[in-house]
Design a protein around this motif. Structure first.
Motif, PDB file in Angstrom:
ATOM      1  N   LEU A 110       0.464  -1.289   6.179  1.00  0.00           N
ATOM      2  CA  LEU A 110       1.061  -1.522   4.863  1.00  0.00           C
ATOM      3  C   LEU A 110       2.566  -1.764   4.967  1.00  0.00           C
ATOM      4  O   LEU A 110       3.112  -2.637   4.276  1.00  0.00           O
ATOM      5  N   LEU A 111       3.244  -0.999   5.820  1.00  0.00           N
ATOM      6  CA  LEU A 111       4.682  -1.185   5.990  1.00  0.00           C
ATOM      7  C   LEU A 111       4.994  -2.509   6.681  1.00  0.00           C
ATOM      8  O   LEU A 111       5.976  -3.184   6.348  1.00  0.00           O
ATOM      9  N   LYS A 112       4.149  -2.890   7.620  1.00  0.00           N
ATOM     10  CA  LYS A 112       4.350  -4.165   8.303  1.00  0.00           C
ATOM     11  C   LYS A 112       4.127  -5.325   7.339  1.00  0.00           C
ATOM     12  O   LYS A 112       4.856  -6.330   7.358  1.00  0.00           O
ATOM     13  N   LEU A 113       3.142  -5.180   6.453  1.00  0.00           N
ATOM     14  CA  LEU A 113       2.844  -6.216   5.472  1.00  0.00           C
ATOM     15  C   LEU A 113       4.013  -6.425   4.517  1.00  0.00           C
ATOM     16  O   LEU A 113       4.311  -7.557   4.114  1.00  0.00           O
ATOM     17  N   SER A 114       4.692  -5.321   4.165  1.00  0.00           N
ATOM     18  CA  SER A 114       5.837  -5.413   3.260  1.00  0.00           C
ATOM     19  C   SER A 114       7.158  -5.567   4.007  1.00  0.00           C
ATOM     20  O   SER A 114       8.230  -5.482   3.406  1.00  0.00           O
ATOM     21  N   LYS A 115       7.066  -5.769   5.346  1.00  0.00           N
ATOM     22  CA  LYS A 115       8.242  -5.961   6.204  1.00  0.00           C
ATOM     23  C   LYS A 115       9.205  -4.779   6.139  1.00  0.00           C
ATOM     24  O   LYS A 115      10.420  -4.933   6.133  1.00  0.00           O
ATOM     25  N   GLN A 116       8.631  -3.570   6.082  1.00  0.00           N
ATOM     26  CA  GLN A 116       9.440  -2.349   6.036  1.00  0.00           C
ATOM     27  C   GLN A 116       9.097  -1.390   7.175  1.00  0.00           C
ATOM     28  O   GLN A 116       9.494  -0.224   7.134  1.00  0.00           O
TER      29      GLN A 116
END
Length: 208
Positions: free
Chosen positions: A23-29
């Motif tokens: 999820l964090l990778k998807l939101s670039k975070q």
């Protein structure tokens, strides 16, 4: 757990790690350093039936900086094994009754001061998420003859720890409860789906 030669708790941590990483990778975070989970541990001796809490909190790496799910799972196993050794060694020196120690603070006006002064944002975070694995009833429960189908746990969030994932066993299954601050996690159902996808990924790799 048996297939990868790890504990059930290691698999649970790996599921949470994989879901949060995706999820964090998807939101670039996704941060370069691993996320840290605050993990409650029981310090109760075998056979101790006292009604008081005998729980403390430890920090566990989620290895979210590792892309490969299997390598990530093994890294988590190493982290939890190190924690178990430390707890066993220093058990008599670790403060217990963790929830009891925190309750008077959050129940008083200090909680509002903590929030309005943004103290949590100024102090180094102890962890990024709370993940608990709690043993529950091993047999089905009934109320007035009706079978309790699920036993979803509900926990708490605090300033600086906006996400809590609690897992409780019930009658041969594991029930996941997600408690989150709405300002940080707007759609907990997305995280629930990511947890299922993370488990499916591990299952696929086990059968390959």
């Amino acid at each position: 757990a048996r297939g990868f030669n790890v504990s059930t708790n290691d698999v649970i941590m790996a599921m949470c790690s994989g879901a949060l990483r995706d999820l964090l990778k998807l939101s670039k975070q996704l941060p370069k350093q691993s996320l840290i989970a605050a993990m409650p541990v029981s310090l109760r001796e075998s056979g101790n039936t006292d009604s008081n809490n005998q729980v403390s909190m430890v920090q566990c790496s989620l290895a979210t900086d590792i892309a490969d799910p299997i390598e990530r799972l093994h890294a988590i196993r190493e982290s939890t094994a190190l924690i178990k050794n430390r707890v066993a060694t220093f058990k008599n020196m670790i403060p217990t009754d963790f929830p009891g120690l925190a309750a008077p603070i959050w129940a008083s006006g200090l909680s509002r001061i903590w929030a309005s002064g943004r103290v949590a944002e100024k102090l180094p975070p102890l962890a990024n998420v709370i993940i608990s694995n709690v043993p529950g009833p091993p047999v089905p429960l009934y109320l007035a003859g009706a079978k309790l189908r699920h036993y979803y746990p509900v926990s708490i969030v605090t300033h600086g720890l906006a996400l809590n994932i609690t897992v409780q066993s019930y009658a041969g299954s594991l029930e996941f409860g997600i408690t989150a601050c709405g300002d940080i996690v707007r759609k907990p159902e997305v995280l629930a789906a990511a947890l299922a996808a993370s488990l499916a990924e591990l299952n696929e790799m086990l059968t390959e």
